[in-house]
Scaffold this active site. Structure first.
Site, PDB file in Angstrom:
ATOM      1  N   SER B  63      -4.311  27.501   8.771  1.00 11.85           N
ATOM      2  CA  SER B  63      -3.712  28.535   8.082  1.00 11.85           C
ATOM      3  C   SER B  63      -2.512  28.199   7.268  1.00 11.85           C
ATOM      4  CB  SER B  63      -3.242  29.646   9.335  1.00 11.85           C
ATOM      5  OG  SER B  63      -4.264  30.247   9.792  1.00 11.85           O
ATOM      6  N   LYS B  66      -2.893  29.029   3.707  1.00 12.92           N
ATOM      7  CA  LYS B  66      -2.447  30.459   3.253  1.00 12.92           C
ATOM      8  C   LYS B  66      -1.498  30.465   2.249  1.00 12.92           C
ATOM      9  CE  LYS B  66      -4.934  32.601   7.125  1.00 12.92           C
ATOM     10  NZ  LYS B  66      -4.474  32.980   8.527  1.00 12.92           N
ATOM     11  N   TYR B 189     -12.893  29.991   1.644  1.00 14.35           N
ATOM     12  CA  TYR B 189     -12.023  30.197   2.876  1.00 14.35           C
ATOM     13  C   TYR B 189     -12.013  29.142   3.886  1.00 14.35           C
ATOM     14  CZ  TYR B 189      -9.149  32.412   6.570  1.00 14.35           C
ATOM     15  OH  TYR B 189      -8.122  32.514   7.427  1.00 14.35           O
ATOM     16  N   TYR B 241       2.141  35.160  12.658  1.00  6.61           N
ATOM     17  CA  TYR B 241       1.325  36.134  13.253  1.00  6.61           C
ATOM     18  C   TYR B 241       2.116  37.176  14.144  1.00  6.61           C
ATOM     19  CZ  TYR B 241      -1.934  32.518  12.196  1.00  6.61           C
ATOM     20  OH  TYR B 241      -2.543  31.745  11.277  1.00  6.61           O
ATOM     21  N   VAL B 259      -3.601  26.749  13.367  1.00  6.05           N
ATOM     22  CA  VAL B 259      -4.213  26.785  14.578  1.00  6.05           C
ATOM     23  C   VAL B 259      -4.565  25.080  14.914  1.00  6.05           C
ATOM     24  CG1 VAL B 259      -4.768  29.039  15.271  1.00  6.05           C
ATOM     25  CG2 VAL B 259      -6.421  27.275  14.130  1.00  6.05           C
TER      26      VAL B 259
END
Lengths: 305, 305, 305, 305
Positions: B63, B66, B189, B241, B259
């Protein structure tokens, strides 16, 4: 930097926004306020003050009071407080019951109503019937101003129309996250919301958070440095309900708003700011106040990012 | 400040935590990684580097990618991007469908999976079948390192087990918030998630966000100053998150976790940091990584608050 | 009772409603159907038939197919089926993901899309690539009509636009509540939805549920009595998505609707009924069909209550 | 059919279940009841009565009272009532606030707490301080028994511990769906819940719903036929909170349970039934009571399906 000039530019640029937004109308005593008002105060660590607009007008601090009660409770209980109130953004409106139900009566953070009510409850466990006096004293010391008081008419109006807050507190009581009598907690909570100040008083009262917990003008230690940083972090992530991300994104300063139309913000190691304008955006934050702070950080580059 | 000494202290203090947390187990290729690893790199604006631990070990950035795709999309589309992805904390886990359904397929922010998938979709609309190449090139330029690539085994493993992400993308497609072919978007992605780097490469790649959008070592302008500040603000409010508030509270720096066990963070105007340790806490962030950053800001006082 | 007269009265009374409601528009092949149609068929246990309107017009049975696949799966698996799909009303629209996420991928009942998809998955585990043939055969036997088939255009249209159903099935796969290949399950599911019949064929096909599981005209035993009663109970509590309570309240008969505009209902020990009219109310049930059935039970007193 | 034999068989078959379930413990006055009790009464339309077990033991009818207040309100207001309370299953526990918030203070149905509180509020608007007297009179007339009264200890216990109900009523008040004083409504509501009866009295009181709204033993018309059918339909779809579907599925009769351990049910045109046993299943319905009714319809075939 010439802050007075910047304030004047801001005052001009926000003029077209007076027709937008809507005054808080769920409390009758607030609904009758003249919406066309604007005031902004800046207080540097050395005491220099810059004012513009109706900086003598007192207004109801409402949810800005949550910063002071959280400061008091964090000082009293430290980490133990986290068992009863979290420190995560809620992603929901200020009075949402949904998350509270899924999370068994533990509010997400002390800056939504449920979390502030729990915070006040922890103060009642310590200060009993002196709780409101202690809250008010703390604010007076923080602002170095013993004239600060609360507005009885607003207080009574809140008591009469506070059904959603009564729903929240009853729900938390059913989950055993309220330890005192509901009526005592809710009265203290509504009194703290009804405290009134003008922008300069509020800028004074919050200056300690720009200075590691110490009011630089009086040298009064209000909280230790580590905790002061955490309160600032919480204002950044949770200070504006479900518009907290947007405020951080556009303004980039720790801040806290109230439905009375006030917003406080701090620039760490530099200054505190308070802006007032009663019309609210749909998330319940001062519409012009938010814009004024966005203009301020754009013009000065004083975002924390 | 002697950063190397601080890194050594941190490495000692995190030792007892190796037995805690759990490796990401929903992607088989990640599940087999040795959990007992730790690496941390600091990169100052002048290029000075401090390393500790397995700083040569490459890991899946997941992530953290991102941040790069959002930077690219924000540069391309500016404010128009907000119509398709918000910038509010979600208060929910990284892959939650609930909020997405209530909000008609518009993800809360680009740092939850749904938001990152929409971001990637916007890149596909521009770069077509060159999209992943563009993403990878951007990261190589940001890090000034043309050897960076992605791990095919991790990529295939994600493709085979990505049911929740397929649920998210199909749902957004039904709300017409995905414009390209689902298979193209999801492949791009998963490729971006499978990019691998070590802590020093990641610290290099993120340094531009500590320096107003410019990599200070190459003078490459990656994004303008105003947008760089907004990316930092988003990392602070949404980078971890439903533990974003906790990270802001304890660490006090803009950061983004993956992660794969990596976390990047920046100190504005000073440095970038990357820490790596594969075991995750229950919110899916590196457990030791989070603690190491908390120790770092405690020891240095370098929180933004 | 003179059922033919009653059908004529109903046809007159529903005339003013043709302008209300809206045709299912999320599947292009359904969106182009002439909305101004009405047909109703009654089939008594002795085979007497009453028809009115366009009873020769075939239409897509859509979710009515869920009754047949649930019957098949309940016959095959009995109580074991409840581990994978519940039998409670959902209180939510037919395609909601929210509840599914809170309940870990176990759909509330077999008459919402997620539940029907799981039901079809259980049939695939048994019948493999003969699954759709088995479903179609079952319906042909129930209706005693070997000409029944499916509409390829509708099927292809559903496949192309079935993003929400793909979101549901991927989510359930991530919770390990789908055992077969997603593409196989979804193709079988969309084929069963695309089966077309006219009102008389549907009334025939459902007559076994009015007669303890046995088609009284062919003596074919389709399911045992106890299970037939449970299917009827499920149609009453869950047959019309989040308008199930309203249907039970106003009509008072076990029934199941489809977005193709059909509704089937049964009067235990007496008859089956099928009504068709393409315009839907906002919960996705035939608007005129619902009203026609309400008129029917008002005029005949044949509610089960 | 020999109903007395059937009751004896049921009593034997439920013996092993006494150790299961749990007594309602959120109201102290209910928590101290002996859990090992069982009683069941059947009342045919001609007055024939079959009893087994402790049929003289009075118990708190709790939510069964919702059937009577809804009957009264439906008689008074007809369709207008639906603007303030719906008739759909909620899919949620009896005291959930979530749905209520999403649906702006309009409860899903009159058989969850929020809906029953609104129903009682509508009675207060008509009967003012005679409201509870009217409710009690209605039940006495329905049961043809003027000795029925309420238990003051239970009432006081509910008042002291009714925080969740206070949360519900305050929330609805904030949405303007409560017209009378909160304290008046909640006192009336808790009084109606505290009414006590034995199984035979309850079977008598509910017999009118098996006979089109008329008590067949006294010929008292309590509500018209169409409305009686709708009340039965509502008991079937909503009578047992989030186990309503399961009750309909296994028992197949309109029924209503209370946390005091009672359940009433009716077989249209034939009989009323009341069963009592204090231990509850996890949805808050009598565990043995539910099983006894399931055995009853299995043995007699008297399901409405």
């Amino acid at each position: 930097m010439n802050y007075q000039n910047i304030l004047q530019e801001i005052e001009e640029e926000i003029q077209p926004l007076y027709k937008k937004g809507q005054i808080a109308n769920y409390i009758p005593a607030l609904a009758k306020i003249n919406p066309k008002q604007f005031a902004m105060s800046i207080k540097l660590l050395d005491g220099t003050t810059y004012n513009i607009g109706n900086t003598n007008t007192k207004f109801s601090i409402q949810s800005i009071s949550k910063v002071f009660t959280f400061t008091l409770a964090l000082e009293l209980y430290g980490r133990k407080l986290y068992k009863r109130v979290g420190h995560e953004p809620s992603g929901d409106p200020f009075n949402s019951l949904v998350q509270l139900e899924y999370e068994n009566g533990i509010p997400r953070n002390p800056f939504i109503n449920a979390g502030a009510i729990v915070t006040t409850d922890t103060l009642l466990s310590k200060y009993k019937d002196k709780s409101f006096d202690n809250i008010l004293d703390f604010i007076r010391i923080a602002a170095n101003d013993s004239t600060i008081s609360f507005d009885k008419e607003v207080y009574n109006s809140e008591l009469e129309h506070g059904f959603m807050n009564l729903a929240l507190i009853n729900m938390m009581k059913s989950y055993k996250n309220i330890n005192n009598e509901i009526s005592d907690v809710i009265q203290t909570y509504f009194k703290q919301c009804s405290i009134e100040m003008n922008t300069e008083q509020l800028a004074n009262s919050i200056l300690f958070l720009a200075n590691h917990g110490i009011n630089p003008l009086t040298n009064e230690i209000l909280i230790n440095e580590a905790k002061a940083k955490r309160i600032n972090s919480l204002m950044l992530t949770c200070g504006h309900y479900d518009a907290s991300g947007d405020f951080a994104y556009k303004v980039g300063l720790p801040g806290k708003s109230g439905v009375g139309g006030g917003i406080v913000a701090i620039v760490p190691n530099k200054m505190s700011i308070c802006v007032y304008s009663p019309n609210l955006n749909k998330q319940g934050n001062s519409l012009i106040g938010t814009k004024a702070l966005e203009l301020f950080t754009s013009k000065t580059g004083l975002s924390i990012f």
